[in-house]
Design a protein around this motif. Sequence first.
Motif, PDB file in Angstrom:
ATOM      1  N   THR A 191       0.610  -1.351   0.053  1.00 22.29           N
ATOM      2  CA  THR A 191       0.073  -0.083  -0.076  1.00 22.29           C
ATOM      3  C   THR A 191       1.102   1.157  -0.070  1.00 22.29           C
ATOM      4  OG1 THR A 191      -0.009  -0.005   2.356  1.00 22.29           O
ATOM      5  CG2 THR A 191      -1.916  -1.151   0.996  1.00 22.29           C
ATOM      6  N   GLY A 192       0.071   2.306  -0.396  1.00 23.21           N
ATOM      7  CA  GLY A 192       0.850   3.551  -0.263  1.00 23.21           C
ATOM      8  C   GLY A 192       2.191   3.629  -1.276  1.00 23.21           C
ATOM      9  N   LEU A 193       3.451   4.199  -0.915  1.00 20.78           N
ATOM     10  CA  LEU A 193       4.443   4.246  -1.634  1.00 20.78           C
ATOM     11  C   LEU A 193       4.881   2.882  -1.868  1.00 20.78           C
ATOM     12  CD1 LEU A 193       6.122   7.239   0.181  1.00 20.78           C
ATOM     13  CD2 LEU A 193       5.087   7.397  -2.053  1.00 20.78           C
ATOM     14  N   TRP A 194       4.721   2.073  -1.232  1.00 24.44           N
ATOM     15  CA  TRP A 194       5.188   0.810  -1.276  1.00 24.44           C
ATOM     16  C   TRP A 194       4.311  -0.068  -2.440  1.00 24.44           C
ATOM     17  CZ3 TRP A 194       9.361  -0.726   1.481  1.00 24.44           C
ATOM     18  CH2 TRP A 194       9.743   0.239   2.580  1.00 24.44           C
ATOM     19  N   GLY A 195       3.356   0.474  -2.722  1.00 24.78           N
ATOM     20  CA  GLY A 195       2.574  -0.035  -4.196  1.00 24.78           C
ATOM     21  C   GLY A 195       3.233   0.351  -5.231  1.00 24.78           C
ATOM     22  N   ILE A 196       4.133   1.313  -5.369  1.00 22.78           N
ATOM     23  CA  ILE A 196       4.479   1.798  -6.832  1.00 22.78           C
ATOM     24  C   ILE A 196       6.119   1.620  -6.748  1.00 22.78           C
ATOM     25  CG2 ILE A 196       2.889   3.416  -7.360  1.00 22.78           C
ATOM     26  CD1 ILE A 196       4.745   5.751  -6.101  1.00 22.78           C
ATOM     27  N   SER A 197       6.888   1.249  -5.655  1.00 23.11           N
ATOM     28  CA  SER A 197       8.119   0.972  -5.353  1.00 23.11           C
ATOM     29  C   SER A 197       8.449  -0.040  -4.197  1.00 23.11           C
ATOM     30  CB  SER A 197       8.879   2.253  -5.223  1.00 23.11           C
ATOM     31  OG  SER A 197      10.190   2.018  -4.743  1.00 23.11           O
ATOM     32  N   ARG A 198       9.086  -0.819  -4.654  1.00 19.79           N
ATOM     33  CA  ARG A 198       9.317  -2.117  -3.440  1.00 19.79           C
ATOM     34  C   ARG A 198      10.352  -1.303  -2.314  1.00 19.79           C
ATOM     35  NH1 ARG A 198      10.437  -5.650  -7.904  1.00 19.79           N
ATOM     36  NH2 ARG A 198      12.474  -6.695  -7.241  1.00 19.79           N
ATOM     37  N   HIS A 199      11.231  -0.294  -2.789  1.00 19.96           N
ATOM     38  CA  HIS A 199      11.760   0.248  -1.728  1.00 19.96           C
ATOM     39  C   HIS A 199      12.037   1.686  -1.796  1.00 19.96           C
ATOM     40  CE1 HIS A 199      13.629  -3.926  -0.903  1.00 19.96           C
ATOM     41  NE2 HIS A 199      13.766  -3.964  -2.061  1.00 19.96           N
ATOM     42  N   PRO A 200      10.799   2.337  -1.603  1.00 23.83           N
ATOM     43  CA  PRO A 200      10.706   3.691  -1.609  1.00 23.83           C
ATOM     44  C   PRO A 200      11.427   4.561  -0.680  1.00 23.83           C
ATOM     45  CG  PRO A 200       8.765   2.943  -0.678  1.00 23.83           C
ATOM     46  CD  PRO A 200       9.539   1.802  -1.167  1.00 23.83           C
ATOM     47  N   ASN A 201      11.729   4.091   0.481  1.00 22.42           N
ATOM     48  CA  ASN A 201      12.571   4.728   1.431  1.00 22.42           C
ATOM     49  C   ASN A 201      14.113   4.716   0.928  1.00 22.42           C
ATOM     50  OD1 ASN A 201      12.661   1.725   1.726  1.00 22.42           O
ATOM     51  ND2 ASN A 201      13.410   1.889   3.761  1.00 22.42           N
ATOM     52  N   TYR A 202      14.663   3.831   0.386  1.00 21.31           N
ATOM     53  CA  TYR A 202      15.957   3.635  -0.199  1.00 21.31           C
ATOM     54  C   TYR A 202      15.863   4.917  -1.531  1.00 21.31           C
ATOM     55  CZ  TYR A 202      17.156  -0.432   2.603  1.00 21.31           C
ATOM     56  OH  TYR A 202      17.406  -1.461   3.406  1.00 21.31           O
ATOM     57  N   LEU A 203      15.073   4.644  -2.198  1.00 18.92           N
ATOM     58  CA  LEU A 203      14.998   5.674  -3.205  1.00 18.92           C
ATOM     59  C   LEU A 203      14.989   7.402  -2.612  1.00 18.92           C
ATOM     60  CD1 LEU A 203      14.461   6.842  -6.205  1.00 18.92           C
ATOM     61  CD2 LEU A 203      11.834   6.246  -5.980  1.00 18.92           C
ATOM     62  N   GLY A 204      14.350   7.344  -1.612  1.00 18.47           N
ATOM     63  CA  GLY A 204      14.428   8.726  -0.922  1.00 18.47           C
ATOM     64  C   GLY A 204      15.912   9.057  -0.689  1.00 18.47           C
ATOM     65  N   GLU A 205      16.537   7.889   0.027  1.00 18.04           N
ATOM     66  CA  GLU A 205      17.676   8.304   0.438  1.00 18.04           C
ATOM     67  C   GLU A 205      18.976   8.604  -0.549  1.00 18.04           C
ATOM     68  OE1 GLU A 205      20.845   7.606   3.828  1.00 18.04           O
ATOM     69  OE2 GLU A 205      18.899   8.217   3.680  1.00 18.04           O
ATOM     70  N   MET A 206      18.655   7.990  -1.706  1.00 19.92           N
ATOM     71  CA  MET A 206      19.607   8.378  -2.837  1.00 19.92           C
ATOM     72  C   MET A 206      19.113   9.507  -3.379  1.00 19.92           C
ATOM     73  SD  MET A 206      19.194   4.736  -4.915  1.00 19.92           S
ATOM     74  CE  MET A 206      19.508   3.161  -4.183  1.00 19.92           C
ATOM     75  N   MET A 207      17.856  10.055  -3.362  1.00 19.41           N
ATOM     76  CA  MET A 207      17.573  11.277  -3.826  1.00 19.41           C
ATOM     77  C   MET A 207      18.251  12.621  -3.161  1.00 19.41           C
ATOM     78  SD  MET A 207      13.676  10.578  -4.893  1.00 19.41           S
ATOM     79  CE  MET A 207      13.339  12.421  -4.939  1.00 19.41           C
ATOM     80  N   LEU A 208      18.117  12.423  -1.693  1.00 20.82           N
ATOM     81  CA  LEU A 208      18.458  13.373  -0.784  1.00 20.82           C
ATOM     82  C   LEU A 208      19.948  13.622  -0.668  1.00 20.82           C
ATOM     83  CD1 LEU A 208      19.715  12.594   2.284  1.00 20.82           C
ATOM     84  CD2 LEU A 208      17.163  11.436   2.451  1.00 20.82           C
ATOM     85  N   TRP A 209      20.895  12.555  -0.931  1.00 17.90           N
ATOM     86  CA  TRP A 209      22.243  12.782  -0.958  1.00 17.90           C
ATOM     87  C   TRP A 209      22.794  13.243  -2.168  1.00 17.90           C
ATOM     88  CZ3 TRP A 209      24.691  13.619   3.167  1.00 17.90           C
ATOM     89  CH2 TRP A 209      24.359  13.036   4.376  1.00 17.90           C
ATOM     90  N   TRP A 210      21.985  13.125  -3.571  1.00 12.16           N
ATOM     91  CA  TRP A 210      22.354  13.593  -4.684  1.00 12.16           C
ATOM     92  C   TRP A 210      21.743  15.254  -4.359  1.00 12.16           C
ATOM     93  CZ3 TRP A 210      25.122  12.714  -8.705  1.00 12.16           C
ATOM     94  CH2 TRP A 210      25.420  11.318  -8.799  1.00 12.16           C
ATOM     95  N   GLY A 211      20.957  15.350  -3.992  1.00  9.20           N
ATOM     96  CA  GLY A 211      20.526  17.035  -3.542  1.00  9.20           C
ATOM     97  C   GLY A 211      21.414  17.490  -2.768  1.00  9.20           C
ATOM     98  N   VAL A 212      22.231  17.029  -1.589  1.00  9.16           N
ATOM     99  CA  VAL A 212      23.216  17.661  -0.808  1.00  9.16           C
ATOM    100  C   VAL A 212      24.585  17.952  -1.859  1.00  9.16           C
ATOM    101  CG1 VAL A 212      24.980  17.115   0.930  1.00  9.16           C
ATOM    102  CG2 VAL A 212      22.504  16.475   1.417  1.00  9.16           C
ATOM    103  N   PHE A 213      24.663  16.853  -2.795  1.00 11.46           N
ATOM    104  CA  PHE A 213      25.806  17.097  -3.592  1.00 11.46           C
ATOM    105  C   PHE A 213      25.467  18.290  -4.524  1.00 11.46           C
ATOM    106  CE2 PHE A 213      27.896  16.316  -7.746  1.00 11.46           C
ATOM    107  CZ  PHE A 213      29.092  16.247  -7.350  1.00 11.46           C
ATOM    108  N   PHE A 214      24.472  18.292  -5.159  1.00 14.48           N
ATOM    109  CA  PHE A 214      24.300  19.586  -6.203  1.00 14.48           C
ATOM    110  C   PHE A 214      24.310  20.833  -5.420  1.00 14.48           C
ATOM    111  CE2 PHE A 214      22.304  16.013  -8.916  1.00 14.48           C
ATOM    112  CZ  PHE A 214      23.186  15.921  -9.884  1.00 14.48           C
ATOM    113  N   THR A 215      23.772  20.782  -4.245  1.00 12.33           N
ATOM    114  CA  THR A 215      23.951  22.100  -3.523  1.00 12.33           C
ATOM    115  C   THR A 215      25.154  22.438  -3.083  1.00 12.33           C
ATOM    116  OG1 THR A 215      21.609  21.456  -2.458  1.00 12.33           O
ATOM    117  CG2 THR A 215      22.853  23.089  -1.376  1.00 12.33           C
ATOM    118  N   CYS A 216      25.933  21.471  -2.825  1.00 13.38           N
ATOM    119  CA  CYS A 216      27.617  21.842  -2.696  1.00 13.38           C
ATOM    120  C   CYS A 216      28.425  22.201  -3.928  1.00 13.38           C
ATOM    121  CB  CYS A 216      28.076  20.509  -2.059  1.00 13.38           C
ATOM    122  SG  CYS A 216      27.707  20.319  -0.221  1.00 13.38           S
TER     123      CYS A 216
END
Length: 286
Positions: A191-216
């Motif tokens: 259900t929820g995000l887990w219905g469209i991705s098997r690991h949405p929490n890990y996707l979020g973790e990857m995204m946020l560190w790319w965001g930190v890098f691009f801000t740097c």
Amino acid sequence: MGHAAGSASALAQFNAMGLGGWVLVDLALNWGGWALAAALKTERFYDLVGSLSFVTLTIGSLALAGPITARKLLVSCMVGLWAGRLGSYLVARVHKVGKDSRFDEVKHQPAMFLFYWTMQALWVFITLTPVLLINTATVAKPLRWFDAPGVCLWASGLMLEAVADWQKDQWRAKPQNKGEQQGEGGRFITTGLWGISRHPNYLGEMMLWWGVFFTCVAGFSKPQHLASVASPLFVMLLLRYVSGVPILERQADQRWGSEAEYQAYKASTPVLVPDLSRLFKSDPSL
């Protein structure tokens, strides 16, 4: 007077070490955590020390390496908010469950346990390298409009990770979804995000560190600082191919691999990046 001069000299020597000084601080924190954990044969504060390592290196580099600028403060706050959110979540989870199954055997093997703590120190340092480069820079570059995409990517990733964790907690809280062991979901969540991705929490973790890098990036003072792209790449590779997705996929296959319902979920749901086009189709089975 002599004490103040000595302190100033020690600080100058530490700053002269560059990132090397923060490597030593990182190792000291994690090896100290290992010494106590090995003596007590417990893993319960492993994640706590990891989060504190991120916070200590971030605040320390911000405070000790020159004047605080807007970019330094921004990227430091980005790390601090992430570490506070994820760290408190992981600490609360291990406290509730009473253990972390990753360490059932190795916590009784001091040498192997040290390896895990050293790998955590390595994870902290590599992941934090772009922020450390910004915070220890002597050349200040102001924030510009093109820094906004990085901040937005970080915010989106942080929200995605937090919502995914909350949804799984709500799922596990229902009696019909509990497993035989306390704190483990007896059924797989769809259900929820887990219905469209098997690991949405890990996707979020990857995204946020790319965001930190691009801000740097716009604040880097030397071309070689771009090598710190190793930070988000390391996070991606670690979660996708080493310690994240493979372990959970293997555990899921062992528990539900023989069930047709799970096989259908696995076949229709991407590992990480959702197929958003499915959301706009009238037939959800398409």
